[in-house]
Write a protein that holds these residues in place. Structure first.
Motif, PDB file in Angstrom:
ATOM      1  N   ALA A   1      49.659  31.232  49.233  1.00 46.84           N
ATOM      2  CA  ALA A   1      47.850  30.256  49.218  1.00 46.84           C
ATOM      3  C   ALA A   1      47.390  30.986  47.598  1.00 46.84           C
ATOM      4  O   ALA A   1      47.081  32.060  47.775  1.00 46.84           O
ATOM      5  CB  ALA A   1      47.575  30.074  50.440  1.00 46.84           C
ATOM      6  N   LEU A   2      47.923  29.827  46.732  1.00 46.71           N
ATOM      7  CA  LEU A   2      46.747  30.512  45.532  1.00 46.71           C
ATOM      8  C   LEU A   2      46.121  29.844  44.991  1.00 46.71           C
ATOM      9  O   LEU A   2      46.101  28.453  45.654  1.00 46.71           O
ATOM     10  CB  LEU A   2      48.576  30.550  44.436  1.00 46.71           C
ATOM     11  CG  LEU A   2      49.380  31.747  44.762  1.00 46.71           C
ATOM     12  CD1 LEU A   2      50.503  31.415  43.908  1.00 46.71           C
ATOM     13  CD2 LEU A   2      48.937  33.096  44.512  1.00 46.71           C
ATOM     14  N   GLU A   3      45.498  29.810  43.901  1.00 43.20           N
ATOM     15  CA  GLU A   3      44.195  29.162  42.957  1.00 43.20           C
ATOM     16  C   GLU A   3      44.618  29.718  41.608  1.00 43.20           C
ATOM     17  O   GLU A   3      44.659  30.241  40.802  1.00 43.20           O
ATOM     18  CB  GLU A   3      42.671  29.403  44.199  1.00 43.20           C
ATOM     19  CG  GLU A   3      41.960  30.583  43.588  1.00 43.20           C
ATOM     20  CD  GLU A   3      40.601  30.782  44.155  1.00 43.20           C
ATOM     21  OE1 GLU A   3      40.432  29.948  45.244  1.00 43.20           O
ATOM     22  OE2 GLU A   3      40.370  31.598  44.459  1.00 43.20           O
TER      23      GLU A   3
ATOM     24  N   SER B   1      33.470  36.321  39.057  1.00 42.18           N
ATOM     25  CA  SER B   1      33.867  35.740  40.012  1.00 42.18           C
ATOM     26  C   SER B   1      34.653  35.832  41.354  1.00 42.18           C
ATOM     27  O   SER B   1      35.567  37.164  40.913  1.00 42.18           O
ATOM     28  CB  SER B   1      34.264  34.184  40.045  1.00 42.18           C
ATOM     29  OG  SER B   1      35.927  34.523  39.436  1.00 42.18           O
ATOM     30  N   ASP B   2      35.301  35.292  42.588  1.00 39.20           N
ATOM     31  CA  ASP B   2      36.115  35.946  43.721  1.00 39.20           C
ATOM     32  C   ASP B   2      37.739  35.658  43.135  1.00 39.20           C
ATOM     33  O   ASP B   2      38.058  36.711  43.934  1.00 39.20           O
ATOM     34  CB  ASP B   2      35.719  34.691  44.649  1.00 39.20           C
ATOM     35  CG  ASP B   2      34.326  35.860  45.768  1.00 39.20           C
ATOM     36  OD1 ASP B   2      34.095  36.630  44.914  1.00 39.20           O
ATOM     37  OD2 ASP B   2      34.268  34.049  46.644  1.00 39.20           O
ATOM     38  N   THR B   3      37.763  35.059  42.375  1.00 38.71           N
ATOM     39  CA  THR B   3      38.675  34.825  42.054  1.00 38.71           C
ATOM     40  C   THR B   3      39.934  35.706  40.878  1.00 38.71           C
ATOM     41  O   THR B   3      40.672  35.937  40.318  1.00 38.71           O
ATOM     42  CB  THR B   3      39.235  32.937  41.351  1.00 38.71           C
ATOM     43  OG1 THR B   3      39.020  32.468  41.964  1.00 38.71           O
ATOM     44  CG2 THR B   3      40.672  33.352  40.919  1.00 38.71           C
ATOM     45  N   GLU B   4      38.350  35.806  39.773  1.00 39.00           N
ATOM     46  CA  GLU B   4      38.837  36.907  38.807  1.00 39.00           C
ATOM     47  C   GLU B   4      38.917  38.271  39.676  1.00 39.00           C
ATOM     48  O   GLU B   4      39.768  38.865  39.354  1.00 39.00           O
ATOM     49  CB  GLU B   4      37.095  36.668  38.035  1.00 39.00           C
ATOM     50  CG  GLU B   4      37.565  37.977  36.774  1.00 39.00           C
ATOM     51  CD  GLU B   4      36.440  37.948  36.062  1.00 39.00           C
ATOM     52  OE1 GLU B   4      36.093  38.637  35.071  1.00 39.00           O
ATOM     53  OE2 GLU B   4      35.569  37.096  36.372  1.00 39.00           O
ATOM     54  N   TRP B   5      38.080  38.513  40.314  1.00 36.12           N
ATOM     55  CA  TRP B   5      38.678  39.977  41.712  1.00 36.12           C
ATOM     56  C   TRP B   5      39.045  40.151  41.897  1.00 36.12           C
ATOM     57  O   TRP B   5      39.957  41.269  42.117  1.00 36.12           O
ATOM     58  CB  TRP B   5      37.035  39.812  42.519  1.00 36.12           C
ATOM     59  CG  TRP B   5      37.420  41.176  43.008  1.00 36.12           C
ATOM     60  CD1 TRP B   5      37.084  42.718  42.470  1.00 36.12           C
ATOM     61  CD2 TRP B   5      38.003  41.711  44.637  1.00 36.12           C
ATOM     62  NE1 TRP B   5      37.026  43.637  43.321  1.00 36.12           N
ATOM     63  CE2 TRP B   5      37.392  42.903  44.297  1.00 36.12           C
ATOM     64  CE3 TRP B   5      38.417  41.158  45.106  1.00 36.12           C
ATOM     65  CZ2 TRP B   5      38.172  43.632  45.907  1.00 36.12           C
ATOM     66  CZ3 TRP B   5      39.021  41.336  46.383  1.00 36.12           C
ATOM     67  CH2 TRP B   5      38.809  42.480  46.916  1.00 36.12           C
TER      68      TRP B   5
ATOM     69  N   ILE C   1      29.057  29.719  45.418  1.00 42.39           N
ATOM     70  CA  ILE C   1      29.391  27.600  45.538  1.00 42.39           C
ATOM     71  C   ILE C   1      31.147  28.268  45.414  1.00 42.39           C
ATOM     72  O   ILE C   1      31.734  27.662  46.192  1.00 42.39           O
ATOM     73  CB  ILE C   1      28.893  27.892  44.199  1.00 42.39           C
ATOM     74  CG1 ILE C   1      27.567  27.294  43.856  1.00 42.39           C
ATOM     75  CG2 ILE C   1      29.964  26.277  44.049  1.00 42.39           C
ATOM     76  CD1 ILE C   1      27.219  25.934  44.856  1.00 42.39           C
ATOM     77  N   ALA C   2      31.373  29.140  45.114  1.00 41.17           N
ATOM     78  CA  ALA C   2      33.539  29.300  45.022  1.00 41.17           C
ATOM     79  C   ALA C   2      33.261  29.927  46.512  1.00 41.17           C
ATOM     80  O   ALA C   2      34.439  28.932  46.610  1.00 41.17           O
ATOM     81  CB  ALA C   2      33.009  30.611  44.324  1.00 41.17           C
ATOM     82  N   THR C   3      33.047  29.942  46.871  1.00 37.73           N
ATOM     83  CA  THR C   3      33.071  30.748  48.404  1.00 37.73           C
ATOM     84  C   THR C   3      33.142  30.140  49.549  1.00 37.73           C
ATOM     85  O   THR C   3      34.140  29.278  49.979  1.00 37.73           O
ATOM     86  CB  THR C   3      32.559  31.988  48.529  1.00 37.73           C
ATOM     87  OG1 THR C   3      32.332  32.611  48.437  1.00 37.73           O
ATOM     88  CG2 THR C   3      33.172  32.388  50.324  1.00 37.73           C
TER      89      THR C   3
ATOM     90  N   THR D   1      43.939  33.642  47.511  1.00 37.27           N
ATOM     91  CA  THR D   1      43.807  32.342  47.573  1.00 37.27           C
ATOM     92  C   THR D   1      42.138  33.719  48.437  1.00 37.27           C
ATOM     93  O   THR D   1      41.002  32.801  48.628  1.00 37.27           O
ATOM     94  CB  THR D   1      43.667  31.071  49.065  1.00 37.27           C
ATOM     95  OG1 THR D   1      44.196  30.296  48.171  1.00 37.27           O
ATOM     96  CG2 THR D   1      42.208  30.219  49.137  1.00 37.27           C
ATOM     97  N   VAL D   2      42.738  34.537  49.308  1.00 35.86           N
ATOM     98  CA  VAL D   2      41.453  34.874  50.040  1.00 35.86           C
ATOM     99  C   VAL D   2      42.276  36.894  50.281  1.00 35.86           C
ATOM    100  O   VAL D   2      40.895  37.175  49.653  1.00 35.86           O
ATOM    101  CB  VAL D   2      42.106  34.645  51.548  1.00 35.86           C
ATOM    102  CG1 VAL D   2      41.236  36.168  52.911  1.00 35.86           C
ATOM    103  CG2 VAL D   2      42.296  33.306  52.572  1.00 35.86           C
TER     104      VAL D   2
END
Length: 798
Positions: free
Chosen positions: A108-110, A474-478, A45-47, A96-97
């Motif tokens: 680009a940040l999240e 999560s992707d952000t955490e990684w 979902i996050a992706t 972000t990526v």
């Protein structure tokens, strides 16, 4: 810095397959299963949300600083999937990526906002801040130290005020209400001008603050390497990765578990997927190898293939303790030797090993163990031991390890003297966590001299973010954790005169997030500042003197470990009642080692429960051979026997020696009795005893021992009433009666003879008085009675 080890987060990220339901806490296991599904689903979902946000117009915010554009998305994660990370609001900032930042391009940040509280977070504002220039590790640490993490004791999201960040605000966005257990992701795009002041810094720091109704609820700071930072000479870094299974109270893995764990998506398969193709050292639990081999030809095909795949890996492989047992606890108890398995004979079926030898020999000669084209000599270990008969313990545990002198205790568990003990036990090089040594020179060799012994110490600055990235949910955490790893490496200068060989280690539970492990190892290998090195390189580098931080394990845990070991010793002694003690000592020792698994350390309540259940079960085994109490006994003879009933509740025949000890000398035990009792039955035997001196009460203590003299069960007391003198009195009375009987008979005979003689004498006297002529009478008498004619009778002659 990000904490190196967070037990709560490790437990949250621990993912187990359905076959690992062995711990005593069913609810904890259910939560782990739920996390597995929710984590994978949340990542998808996050992706998807990130892609959608990047492709769409801003949804719910407007930037107030620097012309930044924003987008938000919210996904809901079940509360139980993250409940054990601690109550509070968690913020994370990441590109972000990528995991690094190009200061000459739009940034680009999240920001990820996780509501781990039990209440919703009202709508508020998110502020994005950046650091000043970060040129060394001191400035990096100072930036990260501003937001040490959420308040784990808070249950109300707006109850406590977080730490404000000393930085430059570059954007502010509106945050929506976040439900309990939900995660909101806000994307922000900054123009290159937002980082003009620090575009030459090797590390860029960004932070976020969440404000609700004028109250600072949460804050976070993260760091990332700049893509424009100069690259110095690469530094040799080796990585040690454990390959283990979830902690359990069972010392041998079952076929069902092995089939599930070695399936295409199973835990063990994913662990090999993560390390394959990466030059990392693998520390493997020998229990996995032995469990597959004990099944012989009945082993799941996926398990046999997994073992072949492990043999084909070119990586360094060294053994952990069996079941990854806690070597530090054993060292602190100063056992005579480290515990090892004693036998697997109770699990071996000869039918599972028919024809194994020929097939294995042919496979080994053909080089079938090298499917990737590597040298067959590098993978000489077949999936089954090279014998057509039931394999020995040594054959089941055999493996061509790179080296066997490495000990890997749990983090921060080594106390003074432990390293010397381990060295004496053959583990001459111990892997230590950075918290077990005092802080010293930065970027020093892992090879160390600690407490008079040799060790390799994991580097704190690399190990902490490496572990955080490998366990990310999560992707952000990684990306945040991997970004910090890149930032640390950006400040590492490997071009000095002295070569540096560093070591980083993954946590025991890292295998649960195998995709994260693989991604983290790839990011590390792709970093131009890193030169992959072997564990042998780290161990062989010039050692650095370090001071040990004394970290003995919790006293209560050590006491429980001592109980486990004493019980194992008691079972070993008790097993001498069996013809083959191994059928009892083998599983007992294996299960004891499983209870010493270091992964239990992070789940103390479950471990305490498992230890308690095991100790109770072993107590039942020790009491399974016993004496059945007897009623009081009367002894009325000089020699008799004491009946003793022996119960054997074991599924094996037992041989015991019956010992009887009297409390005083009124009874004398003549001999011991050796008895063999059939499985799950009882037997009554008689122990001979003899009467001693006197009559009265005697207490007989009846006990059992093995043929080796080991006491078995609890002694039983039998009251005895001794009246053995009645036997002598009866004999005396009988003798007296015999004497009287014969005496009376003799007296009567004598009396009868006397009477006859008297009567005869009287008759003779009467006859002599009635005859007138004495001579005639005498002659008549002599003529009629020849008995009177005796030689030498003067009267007759005259």
């Amino acid at each position: 810095m990000v904490p190196e080890s967070n037990p709560a987060r490790r437990r949250c990220s621990r993912v187990e397959s359905t076959e690992s339901a062995r711990r005593p806490s069913p609810s904890a296991h259910a939560n782990r299963l739920h996390r597995r599904g929710s984590t994978a689903f949340g990542a998808v979902i996050a992706t998807a949300a990130t892609v959608a946000m990047l492709a769409s117009a801003p949804l719910a915010a407007s930037a107030v600083t620097g012309g930044a554009s924003t987008a938000t998305a919210t996904r809901t994660v079940p509360a139980e999937s993250r409940a054990d990370t601690g109550s509070g609001v968690v913020l994370r900032v990441a590109p972000t990526v990528t995991t690094s930042i190009a200061p000459d391009a739009p940034v680009a940040l999240e920001i990820e906002v996780e509501n781990a509280t039990a209440k919703p977070i009202p709508a508020g504002t998110l502020q994005l801040l950046r650091s000043a220039s970060i040129d060394d590790t001191a400035e990096l640490d100072a930036w990260l130290a501003q937001a040490p993490g959420p308040d784990t004791s808070a249950t109300d999201a707006v109850a406590a005020e977080a730490t404000a960040i000393d930085g430059v605000e570059v954007a502010e966005v509106v945050s929506s209400m976040i439900a309990p257990g939900a995660v909101e992701v806000v994307s922000i795009a900054l123009p290159p001008s937002a980082v003009d002041d620090i575009d030459e810094s090797p590390v860029l720091g960004f932070g976020a603050e969440l404000h609700v109704d004028g109250t600072l609820v949460a804050s976070a700071t993260d760091v990332f390497a700049s893509t424009t930072a100069p690259t110095t000479g690469p530094t040799a870094i080796s990585v040690a990765v454990p390959v283990t299974v979830p902690a359990s109270a069972t010392g041998l893995l079952g076929a069902d578990d092995l089939a599930a764990w070695t399936s295409p998506s199973g835990l063990l398969t994913r662990q090999l997927d993560a390390v394959e193709g990466h030059p990392v050292a693998i520390g493997i639990d020998p229990r996995i190898i032995a469990s597959i081999r004990t099944l012989g030809t009945s082993a799941p095909s996926t398990a046999s293939a997994w073992l072949e795949r492990l043999a084909a890996l070119p990586n360094e492989i060294f053994p952990l303790a069996y079941a990854d047992a806690d070597v530090a606890a054993q060292a602190q108890l100063r056992l005579p030797a480290l515990l090892t398995p004693t036998s697997f004979s109770d699990e071996l079926d000869p039918a599972d090993f028919a024809g194994v030898a020929d097939a294995d020999a042919a496979e080994e000669e053909a080089g079938a163990g090298a499917p990737d084209g590597t040298d067959p000599s590098a993978t000489p270990v077949p999936t089954e031991p090279p014998t057509g008969e039931v394999p020995t313990t040594e054959e089941l545990l055999a493996w061509t390890y790179t080296r066997t002198d490495i000990g890997w205790p749990a983090d921060d568990t080594i106390a003074a003297g432990d390293l010397a003990y381990l060295a004496t036990a053959g583990l001459t090089s111990s892997i230590l966590a950075p918290g077990n040594v005092a802080p010293g020179e930065q970027w020093a060799n892992a090879a160390s001299s600690v407490d008079g012994s040799t060790a390799v110490v994991a580097d704190a600055r690399i190990t902490a973010p490496l572990r955080a990235a490998s366990e990310a949910l999560s992707d952000t955490e990684w990306r945040a954790a991997a970004g910090q790893l890149g930032a640390e490496l950006a400040l590492l200068d490997g071009s000095g005169d002295r070569p540096i060989a560093l070591l980083a280690t993954l946590d025991r539970s890292a295998g649960a997030q195998s995709a994260r492990v693989a991604a983290t190892l790839e990011a590390l290998a792709a970093n131009p500042r890193v030169a992959p090195a072997s564990l042998a390189d780290a161990i062989g580098a010039p050692p650095v003197a370090r001071e040990l931080v004394d970290e003995p394990e919790d006293r209560q845990r050590i006491d429980n470990v001592g109980r486990i070991i004493r019980t194992d010793a008691n079972l070993t002694a008790f097993a001498t009642v069996l013809d083959d003690p191994r059928v009892l000592t083998g599983p007992t020792r294996r299960d004891a080692l499983a209870l010493l698994d270091v992964e239990w350390i992070d789940d103390r309540p479950a471990w305490d429960a498992a230890v308690g259940e095991w100790l109770v079960a072993q107590r039942r085994t020790l009491d399974s051979v016993s004496i059945i109490p007897s009623s009081p006994i009367n002894v009325v003879s000089s020699e008799t026997g004491v009946p003793t009933t022996i119960l054997n509740a074991l599924p094996y025949p037992v041989t015991v020696v019956v010992n009887v000890t009297p409390s005083n000398g009124r009874l004398v035990v003549e001999d011991q009795v050796t008895v063999t009792v059939d499985p799950e039955s009882r037997s009554t035997e008689t122990v001979p005893v003899a009467a001693g001196i006197g009559n009265g009460e005697v207490t007989l203590t009846v006990s059992l021992s093995s043929p080796e003299g080991v006491p078995v069960g609890s002694p039983v007391s039998i009251p005895v009433n001794v009246q053995a003198d009645w036997e002598g009195l009866g004999a005396a009375i009988l003798g007296a009666l015999v004497v009287v009987f014969f005496g009376v008979g003799i007296w009567r005979n004598i009396r009868r003879h006397r009477k006859r003689r008297a009567e005869a004498a009287a008759t003779d006297a009467a006859d002599e008085t009635d005859v007138p002529d004495a001579t005639d009478a005498s002659d008549a008498t002599d003529a009629s009675d020849p008995t009177t004619d005796e030689p030498g009778d003067d009267r007759r002659d005259g």
